[in-house]
Structures are given as structure tokens and as C-alpha cells.
Design a protein around this motif. Structure first.
Motif, mmCIF file in Angstrom:
data_model
loop_
_atom_site.group_PDB
_atom_site.id
_atom_site.type_symbol
_atom_site.label_atom_id
_atom_site.label_comp_id
_atom_site.label_asym_id
_atom_site.label_seq_id
_atom_site.Cartn_x
_atom_site.Cartn_y
_atom_site.Cartn_z
ATOM 1 N N UNK A 17 0.808 -1.202 0.000
ATOM 2 C CA UNK A 17 0.000 0.000 0.000
ATOM 3 C C UNK A 17 0.845 1.256 0.000
ATOM 4 N N UNK A 18 2.066 1.118 0.502
ATOM 5 C CA UNK A 18 2.940 2.280 0.555
ATOM 6 C C UNK A 18 3.310 2.771 -0.823
ATOM 7 N N UNK A 21 2.104 6.164 -2.960
ATOM 8 C CA UNK A 21 2.509 7.542 -2.780
ATOM 9 C C UNK A 21 2.897 8.130 -4.139
ATOM 10 N N UNK A 22 2.498 9.364 -4.340
ATOM 11 C CA UNK A 22 2.818 9.984 -5.608
ATOM 12 C C UNK A 22 4.163 10.666 -5.517
ATOM 13 N N UNK A 211 -10.104 -1.165 0.359
ATOM 14 C CA UNK A 211 -9.720 -0.194 1.399
ATOM 15 C C UNK A 211 -10.185 -0.678 2.767
ATOM 16 N N UNK B 98 -1.440 3.702 4.326
ATOM 17 C CA UNK B 98 -2.357 4.267 3.331
ATOM 18 C C UNK B 98 -2.098 5.754 3.151
ATOM 19 N N UNK B 99 -2.537 6.256 2.021
ATOM 20 C CA UNK B 99 -2.378 7.687 1.762
ATOM 21 C C UNK B 99 -3.392 8.477 2.585
ATOM 22 N N UNK B 102 -6.835 8.070 1.121
ATOM 23 C CA UNK B 102 -7.469 6.784 1.457
ATOM 24 C C UNK B 102 -7.954 6.785 2.898
ATOM 25 N N UNK B 137 0.343 11.496 -0.003
ATOM 26 C CA UNK B 137 1.388 11.081 0.928
ATOM 27 C C UNK B 137 0.891 9.960 1.835
ATOM 28 N N UNK B 138 1.786 9.006 2.157
ATOM 29 C CA UNK B 138 1.369 7.975 3.103
ATOM 30 C C UNK B 138 1.253 8.626 4.476
#
Lengths: 340, 240
Positions: A17-18, A21-22, A211, B98-99, B102, B137-138
Motif C-alpha cells: 500500500x505504501x 505515494x505519488x 480499502x 495508506x495515503x 485513502x 502522501x502515506x
């Protein structure tokens, strides 16, 4: 309670899941290339197996069947952060149902698969419903028991399973008049199924359902506080992964044409765990690359002769030391994505 | 039973909670009306967090919890959350891998209407503009204050009737704490009912209409913030 961590144990969450990140455009370009790498390696291995045929094709076919099994296990263990030692039971039910129905009763493979799937899901519901409500290791212990019980049934119920002797003469994979014979056709069918499975998982991960599973994986209590029915999602995840296991069992008996209890023994669970952790828990490509690497690794050490197992063991240890988040995790790291 | 719009948003009667055989909360009462901010103060181990967790049903408990007159089940956090009683747990409980986006969307997990979710997101960004710049961002890689904003933002995405906050200042620098509390003040002024658990008494006294003092799982006093102006006075209540 006062010294609880600032986040719900980011290390314990699904590592994949990490990777959402964009990053900066240049970095995401590199990430894209590196992200495609395991897929390209997998495609190369399967392509080579199809081209060369023979022994390599057999090993890669097994690896692809395991990829289906591990992809399912990953839904439960990677995305939902639960543990099951008993998914071999669902593979056994799928496999034996297919074997018995297509040989003794001459059902077509697809109908036999559906019957096996129904049986697996029924059993998964039966053990999942009471145990998934419990916390801790009850479910893990329950699954371990079910794996051993199903194995014993396969051995003892000789009138149907033919015990240790096993069932042979199982027809090839086929739908209607099409029948997959020969290495290339089998590899093509298996590859299509693996890709379909990966597609389903990739879509699932980004959905509301995915999710919710991640939330359950992150912290059951925090998920509950958000109104997420934790037990229901754990059960859904368990059923889904059992479905994949059942499919893998069916594929196995049709590809090999033979089934015996050992095929779905405890060693299947150990092998699948190794593939999952080496490939990358909680990633889409991890189960596929893990299944291929772990299937081919012992063969690469064949030249070592007596030291083959030693070489294989050492390679595994090195992999887990230097890529604790699996090979898919290694690529995330190389792409400079923030390890979460 | 239909909700009674005149009954309190949250009414707790004789709530008792235990961890195994250990009683952590003893026959506690608590009432929160519309637009009220009620603070729960007390030392470590007084049962403050347990009170919030028991209201949700996250810990084994007996007693009665009503919202707008409707009795809420005592072992079903999903039902309590659905009734609009939303908890920001101690330690924030955000999902680190999670971001931010999310995490926030999970707060509105029960809402299926996408436009409604977008509307709530926009409202959350008005309150925490910084979050709108960090959507990808996470959450685990953010600072403590930003994580607390994510946690509160996520709870607001559920459109709560009563917001339960467990030590939002924990582990934060004084300046960041002040920022978070200023946001709480604004939320409360806009009509949101809040139950605030704090160890730092002065912060809570500034905002609250009523203060419950807890000690060893019991309510030792319910006071108006005007009654105490210093730590010493507060201490007197405990030892009285």
C-alpha cells in the motif's frame, strides 16, 4: 494504553500500500520501469518455458498453478493481515472434486470445478464464521486443523479417493470442445488465468472493499470505530482466498492428470508461504514472481549436486535478509518510494 | 424506537467496563447536549480512554448508552458508529501505509453517494487546508500534528453527531496542540458536540462547558470550568 504508537503499526500493514505515494514525475517514471520489471521477468520465464518446452515447461506450469494459490493466500494474509495454515484444504477439495467427478462420473472439467468451488466455499464459511469473530490465533489454529483433517480424509476415504494410490487418468483442462494439450497450450491457459487473477486483485485493492480490508489489516479496532464490520470483511477475504485455492487445486489435477494426498499436504502450505514472503506480501505481482522464483530456484542449484539443498537454503536466507519485504518490495525500494 | 430530537445527543447511564476481571470503569454517567463540549480529566489509568471505548462498545461493558433517546447496543461498535458517535482513538489510529486520501475516504466508508463523499472532503479541507496538499502522501510518513489532523478529518468524514476525542494533544508540541485545539473550538462553535479526553487540564478547561473528573474508574466530580482556575484547585477535587 498511553504508550500506543502514533500510527497503527505501519510496519505491520500491507507493504504494497505504501507504493501508492505519488512521487515526482522523474521518479514515477523510474518507478514505472522498475514496477514493470517483475512482470517482464515473469513474462520472459514463461515465454522461455513455452519456447523450450520439456522439463522447464513442466516446472513453470507448476509455478503458475502455485501463483494462483498464492495470489489467493495473499488476499487473506497480505491485504487483510490474517494467517492461515490450512488453505491446502481448499486446494484439496477443489482438486479431488474435479478428479472424482471428471473420472468416475465423467463430468466436464468446468462443471466439476464449480462443484469443487462450492464445496471449498461451504467449508471456508463453516470454519470462518465462528473463528473469524475471535481475536488472535484461533483462526490460524483452526485452519491448521482443517488442513490436516482434509489430508486424512483424502488418505482414509479409499472408496472415493483411492487413498495413497491416488486417482489417475484425469482429463486435460478443457471447455466444450477445446482441450489444452501440449506444453504451450497449457502454459497459455495458465498464464491467462494468472493474469486474470492478478487483474481481479489489483482492481479489488483500489475498491471500497479493498480499502476496508486494508483498514482491518491496519487496526481492527480503528476499523470498527469507523463502522467497518471487521468480522464480515475477514470472512469475505477468507472466502475469496479459499476460492483461489480451490481453483489452483482443480488446475493441478487437470495439468498433471493425477492426484494423491501428498500433493495437497502441509508442504504445500510451507512452499506457498515461502513464495508469498519471497515475492512480496501484499503486492499484486509478488505471488507470481515468488511462485516462479521459488519453483526455479532449486533447479538452478542442481549443478551443486549434493549441496543443492544447501545452496537453495542459503539463497532463501539471503533473499529474506536483503529483501525482507520480498522482491516486489525490493523494487519499491530501488525506485526510491517511501517505505511505509 | 424513533429518535427524539429533544433528548440529549449522548446520554450515558451507569456504564461499567472491564478488561477480563479488572474493572476499569465503574457506573459512570455522562450527558452531552447539542453543541456542548464536555471534557473528561483525570490521571493516567483513571478510565478516561475506557469510557470512550465503552461508549463505542470496543470493550466489554454494561450500562446504558442512548443517542437522541435511542438505546445503542453495548457490543456493536458498527451500530454505535452508524448512530453518529465517532471516535478518534488514542494514538490516532490512522492507517500508516495508506495515503491521506485513502484514510479520509475510509471515514466516509458507510456513505455510498460519491458526491456526498466529495462534499465532505471539501469541508474537511476547509478545516485542514494542509491535508489537501498532501493527499498522495502515506499517512505514516507525516508529522504527529498532521497525523492528528488526518485522524480528526477522517472522523469528520463520517459526519458525526458527537465526536469522541481521546487525548489529541498526546505527543504533540505545544504550538501544534494549540492549533489542533483551535480547530476543535471552531468545530464546536459551528455546532458539533464533542467529548474531549485530556491529561493536560488547562487545555480542556478552556474549551469545555462541563468537566468530569475521573479517578480510579469513578467519577469523583462534575464541575464547571469556572470553578477551577489552577492545577492546585483541580488537585483539591481529587483529594477532597
Amino acid at each position: 494504553m498511553t504508550n500506543s504508537p502514533a500510527t497503527t503499526s505501519p510496519d505491520a500493514g500491507p507493504p504494497g500500500l505504501g507504493s501508492e505515494a505519488e512521487g515526482t514525475p522523474a521518479r514515477s517514471g523510474l518507478a514505472l520501469v522498475l514496477g514493470a520489471l517483475p512482470w517482464l521477468v515473469a513474462a520472459g520465464l514463461v515465454g522461455a518455458a513455452g519456447y523450450l518446452g520439456g522439463y522447464l515447461a513442466t516446472i513453470v506450469a507448476f509455478a503458475l498453478i502455485y501463483a494462483v494459490f498464492v495470489t489467493g493466500l495473499n488476499i487473506f494474509m497480505g491485504f487483510t493481515a490474517q494467517v492461515s495454515f490450512g488453505h491446502n484444504a481448499f486446494a484439496a477439495i477443489g482438486g479431488y472434486t474435479s478428479a472424482v467427478l471428471t473420472t468416475t462420473y465423467e463430468w466436464p472439467p468446468l462443471a466439476a470445478f464449480a462443484a469443487g468451488l462450492a464445496g471449498s466455499l461451504a467449508l471456508a464459511g463453516l470454519i470462518g464464521w465462528p473463528t473469524l469473530r475471535l481475536k488472535g490465533h484461533y483462526l490460524s489454529m483452526g485452519t491448521l486443523a482443517i488442513g490436516l483433517i482434509v489430508y486424512e480424509i483424502a488418505v482414509q476415504w479409499e472408496s472415493v479417493t483411492q487413498g495413497y494410490l491416488g486417482i489417475s487418468g484425469i482429463p486435460s483442462l478443457g471447455i466444450g470442445r477445446f482441450e489444452a494439450t501440449g506444453d504451450r497450450q497449457i502454459l497459455a491457459v495458465l498464464t491467462a488465468i494468472v493474469l486474470l487473477g492478478a487483474f481481479v486483485v489489483a482492481r479489488m485493492r483500489r475498491s471500497r472493499f479493498g480499502r476496508a480490508l486494508s483498514a482491518v489489516a491496519g487496526s481492527e479496532e480503528a476499523a470498527r470505530a469507523l463502522g467497518i464490520d471487521v468480522a464480515r470483511y475477514k470472512l469475505a477475504s477468507f472466502l475469496l482466498s479459499a476460492g483461489f485455492a480451490s481453483l489452483a487445486g482443480t488446475l493441478f489435477v487437470h495439468v498433471v492428470g493425477y492426484v494423491s494426498p501428498e500433493v495437497f499436504g502441509l508442504h504445500m502450505v510451507i512452499l506457498a508461504f515461502t513464495m508469498l514472503y519471497v515475492g512480496g506480501l501484499g503486492t499484486v505481482v509478488g505471488p507470481i514472481i515468488g511462485a516462479l522464483v521459488i519453483s526455479l530456484l532449486p533447479e538452478t542449484f542442481r549443478g551443486f549436486r549434493d549441496y543443492q539443498d544447501l545452496g537453495y537454503g542459503a539463497a532463501l536466507i539471503l533473499l529474506l535478509i536483503y529483501a525482507p519485504r520480498g522482491m516486489a518490495g525490493l523494487i519499491d525500494l530501488a525506485a526510491g518510494r517511501k517505505a511505509s | 424506537m424513533a429518535p427524539d430530537p429533544h433528548a440529549p445527543l449522548l446520554q450515558v447511564r451507569g456504564l461499567t467496563a472491564r478488561y477480563g476481571h479488572v474493572r476499569a470503569l465503574e457506573a459512570t454517567d455522562l450527558t452531552v447536549d447539542r453543541g456542548e463540549l464536555v471534557a473528561i480529566l483525570g490521571p493516567n489509568g483513571a478510565g478516561k480512554s475506557t469510557l470512550l471505548r465503552a461508549i463505542l462498545g470496543l470493550v466489554a461493558n454494561t450500562g446504558e448508552v442512548r443517542s437522541e433517546g435511542v438505546v445503542l447496543p453495548r457490543a456493536d461498535p458498527v451500530a454505535v458508529a452508524s448512530a453518529g458517535i465517532v471516535l478518534v482513538p488514542e494514538g490516532r489510529g490512522i492507517f500508516g501505509p495508506m495515503t491521506v486520501a485513502e484514510n479520509l475516504r475510509l471515514g466516509a466508508y458507510r456513505v455510498r453517494d460519491r458526491r456526498e463523499v466529495e462534499r465532505r472532503l471539501a469541508r474537511t479541507f476547509e478545516l485542514f487546508p494542509r491535508l489537501s496538499e498532501r493527499l498522495g502522501q502515506t499517512a505514516g510518513s507525516m508529522s504527529g500534528g498532521e497525523q492528528q489532523m488526518v485522524a480528526i478529518g477522517r472522523a469528520l468524514m463520517a459526519d458525526p453527531k458527537v465526536l469522541l476525542l481521546d487525548e489529541p494533544s498526546l505527543g504533540l508540541a505545544p504550538r501544534v496542540t494549540a492549533e489542533i485545539l483551535e480547530t476543535l473550538r471552531r468545530l464546536n462553535q459551528s455546532g458539533l458536540s464533542v467529548v474531549l479526553v485530556e491529561q493536560k487540564a488547562p487545555l480542556a478547561l478552556e474549551l469545555a462547558v462541563r468537566v468530569h473528573l475521573l479517578s480510579l474508574g469513578r467519577t469523583v466530580a462534575v464541575i464547571s470550568p469556572d470553578q477551577v482556575k489552577s492545577h492546585d484547585e483541580l488537585a483539591r477535587y481529587y483529594f477532597a
